[in-house]
Design a protein around this motif. Structure first.
Motif, PDB file in Angstrom:
ATOM      1  N   ARG A   1       0.833  -1.210   0.000  1.00 50.30           N
ATOM      2  CA  ARG A   1       0.000   0.000   0.000  1.00 50.30           C
ATOM      3  C   ARG A   1       0.863   1.253   0.000  1.00 50.30           C
ATOM      4  NH1 ARG A   1      -5.456   0.094   0.786  1.00 50.30           N
ATOM      5  NH2 ARG A   1      -5.195   2.309   1.255  1.00 50.30           N
ATOM      6  N   GLN A   2       1.903   1.246   0.814  1.00 55.40           N
ATOM      7  CA  GLN A   2       2.762   2.429   0.878  1.00 55.40           C
ATOM      8  C   GLN A   2       3.405   2.715  -0.468  1.00 55.40           C
ATOM      9  OE1 GLN A   2       5.802   2.163   3.802  1.00 55.40           O
ATOM     10  NE2 GLN A   2       6.789   4.074   3.225  1.00 55.40           N
TER      11      GLN A   2
ATOM     12  N   ASN B   1       0.686   3.896  -2.827  1.00 53.48           N
ATOM     13  CA  ASN B   1       0.270   5.268  -2.535  1.00 53.48           C
ATOM     14  C   ASN B   1       1.302   6.269  -3.042  1.00 53.48           C
ATOM     15  OD1 ASN B   1      -1.839   4.011  -1.274  1.00 53.48           O
ATOM     16  ND2 ASN B   1      -1.152   4.468   0.806  1.00 53.48           N
TER      17      ASN B   1
ATOM     18  N   THR C   1       0.716   9.169  -5.859  1.00 53.96           N
ATOM     19  CA  THR C   1       1.071  10.570  -5.631  1.00 53.96           C
ATOM     20  C   THR C   1       1.973  11.087  -6.735  1.00 53.96           C
ATOM     21  OG1 THR C   1       0.906  10.198  -3.233  1.00 53.96           O
ATOM     22  CG2 THR C   1       2.078  12.164  -3.980  1.00 53.96           C
TER      23      THR C   1
ATOM     24  N   PHE D   1      -6.480   6.986  -2.357  1.00 50.89           N
ATOM     25  CA  PHE D   1      -5.615   6.023  -3.033  1.00 50.89           C
ATOM     26  C   PHE D   1      -6.388   4.828  -3.592  1.00 50.89           C
ATOM     27  CE2 PHE D   1      -3.237   8.051   0.447  1.00 50.89           C
ATOM     28  CZ  PHE D   1      -2.304   8.741  -0.304  1.00 50.89           C
TER      29      PHE D   1
ATOM     30  N   GLU E   1      -4.062   6.142   4.215  1.00 55.91           N
ATOM     31  CA  GLU E   1      -2.810   5.518   3.812  1.00 55.91           C
ATOM     32  C   GLU E   1      -2.754   4.050   4.209  1.00 55.91           C
ATOM     33  OE1 GLU E   1       0.683   7.562   4.926  1.00 55.91           O
ATOM     34  OE2 GLU E   1       0.037   9.498   4.154  1.00 55.91           O
TER      35      GLU E   1
END
Length: 1618
Positions: A1241-1242, A1245, A1249, A1285, A1331
């Motif tokens: 996920r990080q 994300n 971005t 996201f 997030e």
């Protein structure tokens, strides 16, 4: 998965202690250096995990959360994990354990449901009391059935009987045997019985049983000089003249010796004895069954233990190199026989001989000598072999019950190993698995080899021996020939010790050091990681082996997967279980005996017990308790942290050790640590003091002697002094320790009141930590009489006790002040856990002062009816009321007149009158808060409050108020058809209601029928045709309140008769799906249990939980009809009833206080729970204070005693010490499924971005009319929110339904009810924690905020659940067309701003769950929008319906917070948003179509105005958070209602041509009669931008949603097609 040792897991408080790597170990440090070298370094203190096991989930320092790592302590060659990105995003809110459990203890995982008793079962425990050593040798005469070889074994007890006369040899053998047994245990008296006759044997056996009582006896039988036992179970002895062998039946022996016993059979064919003994024992036990079994503490014969030297068809080995009694030698002198056996099977240098082995120096009891060290190693290895082979029950029974039995069975393992090599198999009862091939025997051989290789040097160059040993070589002890360490003989072939040579220094064995290293490797290299069920996993408790041997079900395939209920809290999947524990665990416990290795062993043990309760149970089963108890007497400060940590784990898992700590005085150790003033003396002082407070609270819980001991040691004062410490965990546990100390203990309560402890606890209710606030409430609850016991049958009661040092009225005022202070401080708390604990405090007050609450309920009932009948005129809550000062005209107001007449009783004493008025006002305030909490949006809070309210109302319906001529309690009130609607009882401050216009009632799924009361039910429909038969017996007043409030009633199972118990099923199975969809999601742990005041208890009559009077026949329906209610015999007034009820409460207080003058009664009250006068059904106070008016106050006949409520908060807090703290939680462990998901996920994300930022420069010059998706929802999509996201769009209609869409797939993911009342709407939607996943936050126009998790079923996180709910805005002003509640969420600051139809804007702190600022808007118009500054988060703008826009600064005081006001708009401002590119600029748009740009740095005028005199008006306006564009939609007007125009404009272009402009069809067939579908939302459509991507959504009146996107390409033509 686990971290390498060089990366310390960031848990709460960091590692308490660490071994610092695989090669370096901590050493005892001086006091000055201890604080600098502790593992809790500054880096660790800044890095605080927000894992779920943290009680507060609050980081101590947030700036170190992202990317920070603790400093490595010892570098290793595996640093790969240090390069992994930290998957932890910004701090997730409302994701701590308290939000998932609401203070309810979490269920244990399925694999740890049953834990064996580590102390051993009481009926089966064996403690040997006496021993008989029977030796039938008949030296020099061989038995007839034995043919001896030549040569053959001759040694008996290491004595050669042929070297001395037979009678002296027999005595020497008997003496040696006694000494050998005494070496196993000195606490037992051993009686050698040498070559006995049958008469002597009987006499000694019967004498032995008398001496032992009911305790086990040891019977040792050596039959080497008599025939073999017979197949029928007979052994042999002699006649008096030794001319005959006399058989002795085992049945006779059992009769002489009784049961139980420990029997050792050392003879050939010993299996006959073992088998026949069991046959006879089983027969005897069966004969006792018809007689009721064994009594007087006797045990069954089958509980006896047996050790047999060989099988029934086997003969003892006669090898000359072995002793004749090899079995006895193994059992009683294992080191001697083990060394000889090793020498037989191994070749050593220097021609080591058995004569040299005998000279091995040292003492068996001295572990510093070679012989003592070998014995120590042997004990550790045999213990470990037994633990890894036998079941926990067998291990505990044989190895942890009695020292002698443990030694015998430990040495039996050696006998099995040796004798099986000589074709002889020893047997035991109970039968044990074979251990002769266990891998640890190789480790034993290695240790023996290392020792014996040094033996020649030790003998002839040793400095260990006695003076002159190397020179004399003579025997120094001759009484025990052949024993190692007692005989020294000269060897002519030995090396001579020359003068001047240095003495040889013995090299200690590396056995324990290596085993500790292996244990550390297990912990640091994956032992703490979970695994699938299999041979390497923790075995199930029902298996026969504790080390991975599968149970019976394994043969039929793998066991079925049982869901793990804890997966919601710790993130551990259901299919994962702990690994098999390391084999070195018993060895680590043995190392505790060694001073050099003790600290290292304790540190490793602490890391092991940190794995969970299963690890604590293992170390307790192995036998850590006596070791760890003795260490509390050690004076070393270096052991303090680790001892405190281990003891905290033990108390959390097994609180019963409180008795041991009190008996041994160990509690003083922790009391002294808690009293330390200098924090430098203890590393990580605050957390270790919190552990001590927990330990002392566990000692005090349910244990009056523990309470008194802790009080004597000054624990109460030390906890009081630390209630204001900076560490939240210490504040929390000192409050909980106080709670347990004064729970049911009057003396400590008296002492606490003298010190003002209750005032300090009330001050703590404003603490930043929700856990601390709940702990203070818990302490106040036990102070007020609620039970803190772990026993669910102890309900509590008795108020604050006797308080004999206070005057009666002071005592009364103090109890009311405590409850009132707690109520006012917590009633608006955002944490449902705190509100739930508040209800426990209130319930304790209601229990003791129920008369006052009955009065308040009657006042409220009558005032409510008057308010409804008068259309909402002045009454109890509206201007006048019963609490107005005297002298006003009450007319026919029954309540005001009753209160005035009641106050007149106090005469002209103004102080007394005012005091009583204030007291009644306090009770009334608490009662109104109870009504408010009974409709709490969080299910458990509402259900508990409903229990209290129904208890009060049940007493009201049974009270004399129902027989008053002027009372309306038993008469149905008239229905008020006032268009303004019913009064909302769920708002304590205002009786306001939203007033929807009658003509507009669109259909919604939320209008489905909800049992047990439909929304249409009102007081008039519920309370009619006999209250006694309707409300009193079948329904709930609190449910009726919910109906009054137009709220969703929580389902309650309703009983139809008094005999049928009522139970609360959180969400029963419903037939229709529409009903299910109309229920709000349940919390994760929905354990609320409604307790009806009428239903009969399910426990047997006269049980401890409920008094016997509750099990009587149903009470007569003495006022079930209207005719009986208005009986003419009534001759008393309302004030008389008030006075009598209050006097009954005071008499109950006096009865409590009288116990303070009787020490015996006071002692009973201090040890019990329920020292109050019984409930009103047992009341004898039937007259008023003047004794003239008989009221018959036998109220409450049949009322169930359901109060006070019982809190589970202490048990929930104890779980903190059961959860891992030295390692990361499973979701934070690199390599786990959750970790990998968050890592993905990080990275995803970040990629989103980057991609969107690359498109932002083209947004202001590209078209925005690209169709992306079209969705359809039921109703009007008036409120929407995009996920930043994920491809998620959250939509709320005009009522209470929320829909979750995947807009990329055009798929509906979820559809659920929000639960807001009829007539209200969802006016705000936010997605928090985007997030890490996301939690849907909804705000409705009734002022309630609700949060939901697991809304995406594709992630498979579990069912949709409510996380939390609270009243964020309670000062709601009823407006016919308002804006409801407007919300603004800022993730990076953790703040929630709420406003709307109110004169205030509230700022809520998500971290503390408390209200921050309460800012006055200074406007009479509702707030239409709120938006915080993206950069500073300290300033925010708010727009209003009167056309003003105001700027507020949160850093200023509340009265000065408004810093700018702009008033150029001529109509209501629809929205205001900050400029996406320039700080200090923002935009606002009004419904007349004007859009203005403002600059905070300029004057109080707008810098630019767009779309003046727009003829189409404006319905919705929004600004993209990152791109320089804004969008607006036209209003639906009588002249333009078929379509709406959607336009997207660039912000910084001066020409103001739209980037895109197009019309969308509204789907309306005609202009609506009421243009706005919701009275709380000033629009008929919606428009919202995506937070990141170049997307926006448009919601239309026909239920369709258009998701449009940007085409990042230059414009080629004018898109404006007007």
């Amino acid at each position: 998965m686990t971290n390498p040792p060089d990366v310390l897991p960031p848990r709460r408080g960091g590692n308490k202690f660490t071994t610092g790597g695989t090669k370096q170990w901590p050493k005892a440090q001086s006091r000055s250096s201890a604080s600098h070298s502790s593992s809790d370094s500054e880096t660790e203190k800044e890095y605080r995990s927000t894992s779920r096991s943290d009680p507060s989930s609050r980081s101590r320092s947030y700036h170190g959360l992202r990317g920070a790592r603790p400093a490595p302590q010892q570098s290793t060659n595996n640093d790969s994990n240090q390069t992994l990105p930290d998957p932890a995003p910004s701090i997730p809110y409302w994701s701590a354990k308290r939000h998932l459990t609401c203070g309810n203890p979490t269920p244990n995982p399925p694999w740890s449901q049953k834990q064996p008793p580590w102390r051993g079962a009481a009926p089966g425990r064996l403690k040997t009391a006496a021993a008989a050593l029977v030796m039938c040798l008949n030296i020099d005469v061989d038995p007839p059935d034995v043919i001896k070889t030549t040569p053959c074994a001759v040694l008996e007890c290491w004595v050669d009987p042929h070297t001395m006369p037979s009678h002296k040899a027999l005595e020497a053998i008997g003496s040696n045997l006694q000494h050998q047994f005494e070496g196993l245990s000195l606490k037992i008296q051993y009686k050698p019985i040498l070559d006995p006759s049958i008469e002597d044997l009987k006499r000694f056996c019967t004498q032995l049983r008398r001496q032992a009582g009911n305790d086990p006896v040891l019977f040792y039988y050596n039959g080497h000089g008599v025939p073999k036992p017979t197949a029928s179970g007979e052994l042999w002895c002699f006649n008096r003249n030794y001319t005959q062998y006399i058989p002795v039946s085992l049945q006779e022996l059992q009769t002489w010796l009784g049961a139980p016993g420990v029997f050792i059979w050392d003879c050939s064919a010993a299996g006959h004895l073992l088998q026949n003994f069991n046959t006879f024992a089983e027969r005897r036990d069966k004969d006792q069954v018809p007689q009721g079994g064994y009594t007087d503490g006797r045990q069954p014969y089958m509980n006896s233990l047996q050790l047999a030297a060989c099988g029934a068809n086997e003969t003892l080995p006669s090898c000359p190199e072995l002793p004749a009694d090899v079995f006895t030698s193994c059992l009683t002198s294992p080191i001697d026989i083990a060394l000889r056996y090793f020498l037989i099977n191994h070749q050593l240098p220097y021609k080591t001989t058995p004569h040299m082995i005998v000279q091995l120096p040292g003492d068996l009891k001295d572990r510093r000598t070679p012989l003592g060290e070998l014995n120590w190693v042997f004990t550790a290895i045999t213990d470990t072999i037994a633990w890894t082979t036998f079941s926990p029950e067998i291990f505990t029974k044989l190895y942890r019950s009695d020292l002698l039995i443990a030694s015998l069975f430990r040495n039996f393992l050696l006998a099995e190993r040796i004798m099986k090599n000589y074709h002889c198999t020893p047997h035991t009862w109970p039968p044990l698995p074979s251990t002769n091939t266990h891998p640890l025997w190789s480790t034993w051989d290695l240790a023996v080899d290392a020792c014996l290789r040094q033996l020649p040097e030790l003998i002839f160059k040793s400095s260990l021996g006695p003076p002159g040993l190397a020179a004399s070589y003579v025997s120094n002890v001759g009484t025990k020939p052949g024993h190692i360490g007692h005989t020294v003989t000269k060897d002519d072939n030995a090396i001579t010790f020359k003068p001047g040579d240095k003495p040889y220094v013995y090299a200690p064995s590396r056995f324990f050091t290596d085993q500790l290293t292996a244990f550390e490797v297990w912990i640091s290299r994956g032992g703490s990681a979970l695994t699938r069920r299999g041979p390497l996993s923790l075995p199930p408790n029902d298996s026969n082996s504790p080390t991975g041997t599968p149970g019976p079900s394994a043969a039929n395939g793998p066991p079925p997967l049982i869901p793990n209920p804890r997966s919601e809290y710790d993130g551990v999947p259901s299919h994962l279980v702990p690994r098999k524990p390391p084999d070195q665990l018993p060895i680590v416990l043995q190392v505790l005996l060694s001073q050099p290795h003790r600290l290292r062993a304790l540190i490793l043990l602490s890391q092991f017990v940190d794995l969970g309760p299963w690890a604590v149970h293992l170390v307790l089963t192995i036998g850590i308790f006596p070791y760890i108890s003795k260490l509390l007497q050690a004076a070393g400060q270096d052991l303090r942290p680790v001892l405190i940590f281990i003891w905290a784990r033990i108390l959390a898992v097994d609180p019963s050790v409180q008795v041991d700590l009190l008996n041994t005085g160990g509690y003083k150790y922790f009391a002294n640590v808690l009293a330390i003033k200098n924090d430098e003396l203890l590393p990580n002082s605050s957390e270790h003091k919190a552990m001590c407070a927990f330990i002392l609270s566990a000692i005090s819980r349910d244990y009056p002697h523990g309470q008194g001991a802790c009080w004597t040691e000054g624990v109460f004062d030390n906890c009081f002094d630390r209630l204001e410490e900076s560490d939240f965990l210490l504040r929390q546990w000192t409050a909980l320790c106080i709670a347990q100390m004064w729970d049911g203990h009057d003396e400590i309560k008296v002492y606490g009141v003298e010190n003002g402890t209750q005032d300090r606890l009330i001050a703590m209710l404003s603490d930043d930590s929700a856990e601390v606030r709940s702990a203070a409430l818990y302490a106040l609850g036990t102070f007020m009489g609620a039970s803190g016991s772990a026993d669910t049958t102890k309900q509590g009661g008795g108020g604050s006790g006797t308080m004999y040092q206070l005057e009666e009225r002071v005592h009364f005022r103090m109890e009311v002040a405590v409850a009132t202070g707690a109520t006012l401080a917590i009633k608006d708390d955002a944490s449902p856990m705190c509100r739930k604990e508040l209800l426990v405090v209130i319930s304790a007050l209601v229990k003791e002062w129920r008369g006052y609450f009955v009065v308040c309920a009657w006042l409220y009932w009558e005032e409510d009816r008057k308010w409804r009948m008068s259309g909402g005129g002045p009454g109890l809550l509206g201007g006048g009321g019963v609490f107005s000062h005297a002298g006003q005209n009450f007319d026919d107001d029954v309540t005001s007149q009753a209160v005035a007449e009641w106050l007149d009783v106090f005469g002209d004493e103004d102080n007394h009158r005012e005091e009583n008025r204030v007291l009644l006002s306090s009770f009334f305030t608490i009662f109104v808060v109870l009504l408010d909490l009974s409709v709490d949006p969080y299910h458990e809070v509402g259900t508990n409050a409903q229990t209290i309210v129904d208890y009060i109302m049940a007493l009201l319906l049974e009270s004399p108020f129902t027989r008053l001529p002027s009372s309306t309690v038993n008469s149905p009130p008239s229905t008020n058809e006032d268009p303004r609607g019913l009064p909302q009882i769920n708002t304590a401050r205002n009786r306001n209601a939203y007033q929807p216009s009658p003509p507009y009632h669109p259909a919604s799924p939320s209008r489905s029928e909800r049992p047990p009361l439909a929304r249409a039910d009102t007081v008039s429909s519920t309370i009619s045709t006999g209250v006694a038969n309707t409300l009193r017996r079948t329904s709930s007043f609190a449910n009726a309140l919910k109906s009054l409030a137009n709220g969703i009633t929580f389902p309650t199972t309703v009983s139809t008769s008094a005999e049928e118990p009522s139970s609360s099923i959180p969400y029963p199975k419903r037939e229709k799906e529409s009903i299910d969809a109309s229920r709000p999601p349940s919390p994760n742990l929905n354990v609320a249990q409604y307790a009806s005041p009428y239903s009969r208890p399910s426990t047997p009559p006269n049980s401890d939980k409920y008094p016997s009077y509750l099990n009587t026949t149903p009470p007569p329906q003495h006022h079930a009809t209207k005719h009986e209610d208005h009986s003419p015999q009534v001759s008393f007034m309302a004030c008389d009833v008030m006075e009598a009820l209050m006097e009954e409460d005071m008499e109950r207080l006096r009865a409590r206080r009288r116990a303070g003058h009787n020490p015996a009664r006071r002692g009973r009250a201090g040890q019990g729970y329920g020292g109050s006068v019984p409930s009103p059904s047992n009341s004898t106070f039937s007259v008023d204070s003047n004794g003239s008016v008989v009221l018959g106050l036998g109220t409450g006949a049949g009322i169930r005693d359901t109060l006070p409520l019982k809190s589970t908060y202490f048990d929930w807090c104890c779980e903190y010490f059961k959860e891992p703290q030295m390692r990361q939680a499973e979701p934070d462990e690199p390599g786990s499924v959750q970790y990998n998901y968050q890592l993905w996920r990080q990275q995803r994300n970040e990629q989103v971005t980057v991609d969107t930022q690359a498109q932002v420069p083209h947004a202001a010059s590209s078209r925005w009319d690209k169709p992306v998706a079209t969705l359809h929802v039921p109703g009007h999509p008036l409120t929407m929110a995009f996920h930043s996201f994920d491809k998620h769009l959250i939509v709320a209609n005009e009522h209470d339904m929320i829909t979750v869409w995947d807009w990329s797939l055009r798929k509906r993911l979820h559809h659920f009810c929000n639960g807001n009342p009829r007539g209200t709407s969802i006016t705000g939607l936010e997605i928090i924690n985007q997030e890490s996943g996301g939690i849907v936050l909804s705000g409705s126009s009734d002022g309630i905020v609700r949060m939901y998790r697991n809304y995406d079923p594709t992630v498979e996180q579990g069912p949709l659940q409510m996380v939390s709910a609270f009243r964020a805005l309670n000062e709601v002003i009823p407006i016919r067309q308002g804006s409801g509640m407007v919300i603004d969420w800022r993730q990076n600051a953790g703040t929630l701003l709420v406003g709307g139809d109110s004169r205030v804007i509230k700022v809520w702190d998500a971290q503390t769950e408390t209200q921050g600022l309460d800012i006055d808007t200074g406007s009479e118009s509702p707030v239409t929008s709120i938006c915080s500054d993206h950069q500073s988060n300290q300033t925010f703008i708010a727009s209003f319906a009167d056309g003003t826009v105001k700027v507020f600064d949160r850093r200023l005081e509340e009265e000065d917070a408004m810093v700018r006001m702009y008033s150029e708009h001529a109509s209501s401002v629809q929205n205001a948003r900050w400029h996406p590119m320039y700080s200090g600029k923002f935009m606002s748009a009004s419904v007349d179509g004007e859009v203005k740009i403002w600059d905070l740095r300029g004057a109080d005028q707008s810098s630019e105005t767009l779309f003046r005199n727009d003829k189409y008006g404006l319905a919705q306006f929004d600004v993209h958070p990152t791109a320089s564009v804004f969008a607006k939609t036209t209003a639906i007007t009588p002249s333009r209602w078929k379509t709406q125009r959607v336009s997207v404009f660039p912000i910084d272009k001066t020409d103001m041509y739209p980037l895109s402009s197009f019309d969308v069809v509204t789907g309306l067939h005609a202009y609506p009669i009421r243009p706005l579908p919701s009275p709380s939302i000033p629009r008929s459509s919606s428009l919202v931008f995506h937070p990141m991507e170049l997307l926006y959504g448009v919601g239309l009146p026909d239920g369709s949603i258009r998701v449009m996107g940007c085409k990042p390409e230059p414009l080629t033509e004018d898109p404006y097609n007007s």
